[in-house]
Every structure is written in structure tokens, then in C-alpha cells.
Design an enzyme around this catalytic site. Structure first.
Site, mmCIF file in Angstrom:
data_model
loop_
_atom_site.group_PDB
_atom_site.id
_atom_site.type_symbol
_atom_site.label_atom_id
_atom_site.label_comp_id
_atom_site.label_asym_id
_atom_site.label_seq_id
_atom_site.Cartn_x
_atom_site.Cartn_y
_atom_site.Cartn_z
ATOM 1 N N SER A 164 -9.605 2.007 3.273
ATOM 2 C CA SER A 164 -8.727 2.723 2.375
ATOM 3 C C SER A 164 -7.734 1.860 1.605
ATOM 4 O O SER A 164 -7.197 2.291 0.592
ATOM 5 C CB SER A 164 -7.964 3.779 3.176
ATOM 6 O OG SER A 164 -7.094 3.159 4.115
ATOM 7 N N SER B 298 -9.678 -0.373 7.513
ATOM 8 C CA SER B 298 -9.175 -0.269 6.137
ATOM 9 C C SER B 298 -8.533 -1.507 5.555
ATOM 10 O O SER B 298 -8.189 -1.519 4.378
ATOM 11 C CB SER B 298 -8.165 0.866 6.033
ATOM 12 O OG SER B 298 -8.847 2.082 5.899
ATOM 13 N N LYS C 83 0.850 -1.198 0.000
ATOM 14 C CA LYS C 83 0.000 0.000 0.000
ATOM 15 C C LYS C 83 0.884 1.245 0.000
ATOM 16 O O LYS C 83 1.891 1.300 0.722
ATOM 17 C CB LYS C 83 -0.882 -0.020 1.254
ATOM 18 C CG LYS C 83 -1.885 1.128 1.318
ATOM 19 C CD LYS C 83 -2.729 1.029 2.587
ATOM 20 C CE LYS C 83 -3.781 2.112 2.670
ATOM 21 N NZ LYS C 83 -4.571 2.045 3.917
HETATM 22 N N1 GLN Z 1 -12.729 4.216 6.727
HETATM 23 C C1 GLN Z 1 -12.149 4.672 7.957
HETATM 24 C C2 GLN Z 1 -11.733 6.100 7.815
HETATM 25 O O1 GLN Z 1 -12.078 6.659 6.839
HETATM 26 C C3 GLN Z 1 -10.977 3.821 8.302
HETATM 27 C C4 GLN Z 1 -9.765 4.174 7.553
HETATM 28 C C5 GLN Z 1 -8.612 3.332 7.911
HETATM 29 O O2 GLN Z 1 -8.753 2.321 8.578
HETATM 30 N N2 GLN Z 1 -7.446 3.794 7.498
HETATM 31 O O3 GLN Z 1 -11.080 6.662 8.650
#
Ligand code: GLN
Length: 481
Positions: free
Chosen positions: A154, A178, A79
């Protein structure tokens, strides 16, 4: 080479039998990734020189009769919030479009020492903020299973490459869901280890007390091998844990009879969708394997999203202050004063979601509101963690949905941040408590969209989590009824 369906075991078997060399595998993997990537936009960029150099090292070790490592020759994707020396690391942001880090994240160093081949960097929401990958400055990722839908976020790119077959395994990061949510949307395995299990050194900070690096794989076994390679104490991350790293693959023994499973009532009470049906069928499969099931209450669940969006934004507003136009490559041109230059750089560099979170985080940390929001949220976080500790006095494992719905259409939720934040309602609690959790494919909806089942365990009890997930996978998921 049927590279799209390769597992780690298949790679190792091919190397041992001299069916292919690591160099041949790397060339084929790079060719395949380049040819297939336009379908999903999951890779932002490939790093062929690095992959081929790593492959050459594996081939030399094999030629010398040495053990090339548990990830020998395995194509891995990373990532793009995890730094890679000499390989651009953008965090899905315009601000870092041209940033080339001078060092490697510990997780990357370790997986290369284990013989892994880093193929390239994967697309993600900007600074890992999002649930659909649509917050990337470099365009969204398409879900390989349903190209008009999001892959989740994400870590959407890292889930998509594994589902698409353009990498065997990958690394993502999880702050509030994420890894598990995109794994669920793309039908692969995604693991959020115990907080501190994997070093965060080189993971671009979003919310430091919540950030985790974790693996994706097409099988539980592959995810377990990758976690084993990257886990463990790292002197470069003071929050990394001393606890010894067990052999996670040794836990994949099918011994789940008598395991006590808890079903969180707060998660399941409003879940009347196809997702709920699939999870219920999945639970029946686990019962058939001899697991005992009972309901468990996690009463603080209702406050989880509010708590998360205070703590995560507070930490983000501080962590993202470093992108000031002085460091990290991007600087706005034409500003007359220093403060104008800061403002212009940040104004043009950050996307809308990052700005929203920096403002919210700055607000909740401000002198007048700190006690009312930030301090309160920390107390709620302690309650959420206590819910889990109490639950684990009664059961070994919790079984839950990952997301209330399967992959949604591109554009469907992008204009409604609250609706988007709800994607993480079942994943945020585990992240706040810092316990290990994963998503394992459970089944598919009538439309063919994957649904993941979440398995959560006590701190550092990854072996039980993997054992149950592996038994569930081998039984065929919800279809094993
Ligand atoms: N979707 C969550 C957010 O927008 C989690 C993001 C993540 O785990 N990096 O913060």
C-alpha cells in the site's frame, strides 16, 4: 542542483560546503516535486510552509555552529496514514478527505528533530489495504519506471517518490508487505523494522499487532540513517521496544564473509519466473562474497495468507469502527436517526476493499466463528513465528524473493482480490513474525522491471540485515556475478 539523484550524504556535503542552504534546497525540492508529481500522482499534497520552517531551523543551527542532525536538510515524504499536525492526513480515504490532525506521529517528530524536511504526504491504498495503490480514493499512482504499471502497495506513493527523485527518503507503513513490495516494484530500498522498533504513535491503525512504520531510500545507507533517526522507545506507544538503538551505519562495513544464509524452499519451489532467476543470481553473488548458503524449510508458509487475512481483517474491523460520522470530520447529511447516520457515513466514506475487510473481520470475530477462525489463526501465527526461530538457530539470515512477480499493469488485478492478495505471499510471514526484513534492488527483468531481494533476520538484528544488503548493493546486485 541534480536533486533527483541526491542521497543523504550528498545533501550533507552540499550544506557543509555552503553549496546551498537548507532553505534553498527546500525551495528547489518543492519546485521539483510540484513539477514532476503529475507524472505519477505519488504525492497527495505538499506542505511547503512546514518544509521551509524546518529548513530555516537547520540553517540557523548551522549558522550558530551547532550540529544540525543526521537528516539535516534532507527532503522527506510521509505516507498519508501517518499523522502530521496541521497537515491534512487522508489515509487515502474519502472519509478523512478533510481531516487535519492535532498532533504529529512520533516518527515525524523525531525525523524533524534530526533535521529532516517534511515535503508532503504520499498516496496509498485506503487505510493501507492493498497491494497496488489502486484502492486510493484519490486515484492510483503510476510506477515511475513503467508508467502503465502499478508502483505496488500500500505504500505506493512513498516508494514512487524515492524512485522518481521527488524526495530523498520517505516513510511508509507495513502490515503484510506494504513497504517491501512497493520497494521491489519501484527499484528502491524498503525496510520493515522489528515490530516495536519504531513507535506506532500517530500511525493510523489498520491491524495494530502487525503495523510497522519503516523507511524507503535509494540506498541501503539512506534507509539505515532514517531508521536510526526514528527508532527507539516511546512512552506514547506501549508496544515500542526498550532495546537501545545501535548506529546502523556502523554495520555497513562489508563484513559478510562466513555469514550463514538460508533459502526458504517453500518460497522458491514454484518460482520458475524471471524473478526466480534473478534471485538465484543474487544468491550466487552473495556466495561469491563468502556467504555460506543452505536450504531451510518454513513448513507453515502455506497457511500464511489465510492466517494474515483473518488476523488483519479482525483487527481492522475493530480499528475502523472509530470512523462513525461523529468524529474525524466526515458526516453524511440527511439521515434521520443516529444509526442511519452511522450507516450512511460509513457507506459513502469507505471504499469497496475497506468494506470487504470490515465485513470479513466482523465475521471472524463473531461469537459463533471466533474459535474456528480467529483463535485458529492466532495459533497458526505462532507456528509461523516458530518456523523463523528454528531457522535462525541454523542461519543468520534468510534470503528470499519479495513478490512472485514484478510490477503488474494498472487494472490487471483489481477485479480479483484473491489474485491481489497473492502479491504478498512472501512478505506476510515476516510481518506475522514481527522480524526485521527489507527489500533491496536485485536486478531488472528483460522488460526493465525492477525485482527486489528480501533479507530477513532475527528480532532486533537490523545491523546484520543492513550489512548484507549494503554489501549486495555495492556488488551491483544480481549483475555483480
Ligand atoms: N497488501 C497487504 C494487504 O492488502 C498488505 C498491506 C500492508 O502491509 N499494509 O493487506
Amino acid at each position: 542542483m541534480e536533486i533527483a539523484s541526491f542521497t543523504i550524504e550528498r545533501v550533507q556535503q552540499g550544506l557543509r560546503a555552503r553549496e546551498f542552504s537548507a532553505a534553498e534546497l527546500a525551495r528547489e525540492a518543492l519546485r521539483f516535486a510540484e513539477a514532476e508529481n503529475p507524472k505519477t500522482n505519488a504525492f497527495l499534497h505538499l506542505c511547503p510552509a512546514r518544509a521551509l520552517a524546518a529548513a530555516a531551523r537547520v540553517d540557523e543551527k548551522i549558522a550558530r555552529g551547532e550540529d544540525p542532525g543526521p537528516l539535516a536538510g534532507v527532503p522527506v515524504a510521509i505516507k498519508d496514514v501517518i499523522v502530521t499536525k496541521g497537515v491534512r492526513t487522508t489515509c487515502g480515504s474519502r472519509l478523512l478527505e478533510h481531516y487535519v490532525p492535532p498532533y504529529d506521529a512520533t516518527a515525524v517528530t523525531r525525523l524533524e528533530e534530526a533535521g529532516g524536511l517534511v515535503l508532503g504526504k504520499t498516496n496509498c491504498d485506503e487505510f493501507a489495504m492493498g497491494s497496488s495503490n489502486e484502492n486510493s480514493a484519490f486515484g492510483p499512482v503510476r510506477n515511475p519506471i513503467a508508467p502503465d504499471r502499478v508502483p505496488g502497495g500500500s505504500s505506493g506513493g512513498s516508494a514512487a517518490v524515492v524512485a522518481q527523485g521527488t524526495a530523498v527518503v520517505s516513510l511508509g507503513s507495513d502490515t503484510g508487505g506494504s513497504i517491501r513490495q512497493p520497494a521491489s516494484f519501484c527499484g528502491v530500498v524498503g525496510v520493515t523494522p522489528t515490530y516495536g522498533r519504531v513507535s506506532r504513535y500517530g500511525l493510523t491503525a489498520f491491524a495494530s499487532s502487525l503495523d510497522h512504520i519503516g523507511p524507503f531510500g535509494r540506498t541501503v545507507h539512506d534507509a539505515a540513517v532514517l531508521l536510526g533517526a526514528i527508532a527507539g522507545r516511546d512512552p506514547l506507544d506501549a508496544t515500542s521496544a526498550e532495546a537501545p538503538v545501535p548506529d546502523y551505519t556502523a554495520a555497513l562495513d562489508g563484513q559478510v564473509k562466513g555469514l550463514k544464509l538460508g533459502l526458504p524452499v517453500e518460497y522458491l519451489k514454484n518460482l520458475t519466473s524471471e524473478t526466480g532467476d534473478l534471485i538465484a543470481r543474487g544468491v550466487e553473488v552473495l556466495k561469491k562474497q563468502g556467504c555460506e548458503v543452505r536450504e531451510i524449510s518454513l513448513p507453515a508458509t502455506d497457511y500464511a495468507i489465510a492466517c494474515y487475512y483473518i488476523i488483519a481483517t479482525a483487527e481492522a474491523s475493530s480499528n475502523l469502527a472509530r470512523y462513525d460520522g461523529v468524529r474525524y470530520t466526515r458526516r453524511a447529511v440527511g439521515a434521520d436517526t443516529l444509526s442511519e447516520m452511522y450507516r450512511a457515513t460509513r457507506g459513502e466514506g469507505f471504499g469497496a476493499e475497506c468494506k470487504r475487510r470490515i465485513m470479513l473481520g466482523t465475521y471472524v470475530l463473531s461469537a459463533g466463528y471466533y474459535d474456528a477462525y480467529y483463535l485458529k489463526a492466532q495459533k497458526v501465527r505462532a507456528l509461523i513465528a516458530r518456523d523463523f526461530s528454528r531457522a535462525f538457530e541454523q542461519v543468520h539470515v534468510l534470503v528470499a524473493p519479495v513478490s512472485p512477480f514484478p510490477a503488474f499493469k494498472l487494472g490487471e488485478k483489481i477485479d480479483d482480490p484473491m489474485e491481489m492478495y497473492l502479491s504478498d505471499i512472501f512478505t506476510i510471514t515476516g510481518s506475522l513474525a514481527g522480524i526485521p526484513c527489507l527489500s533491496v534492488p536485485c536486478g531488472k527483468t528483460a522488460e526493465g522491471l525492477p525485482v527486489g531481494m528480501q533479507i530477513l533476520t532475527r528480532h532486533f538484528d537490523e545491523p546484520t540485515m543492513f550489512r548484507l544488503a549494503d554489501a549486495f548493493e555495492k556488488a551491483g546486485g544480481a549483475a555483480g556475478l
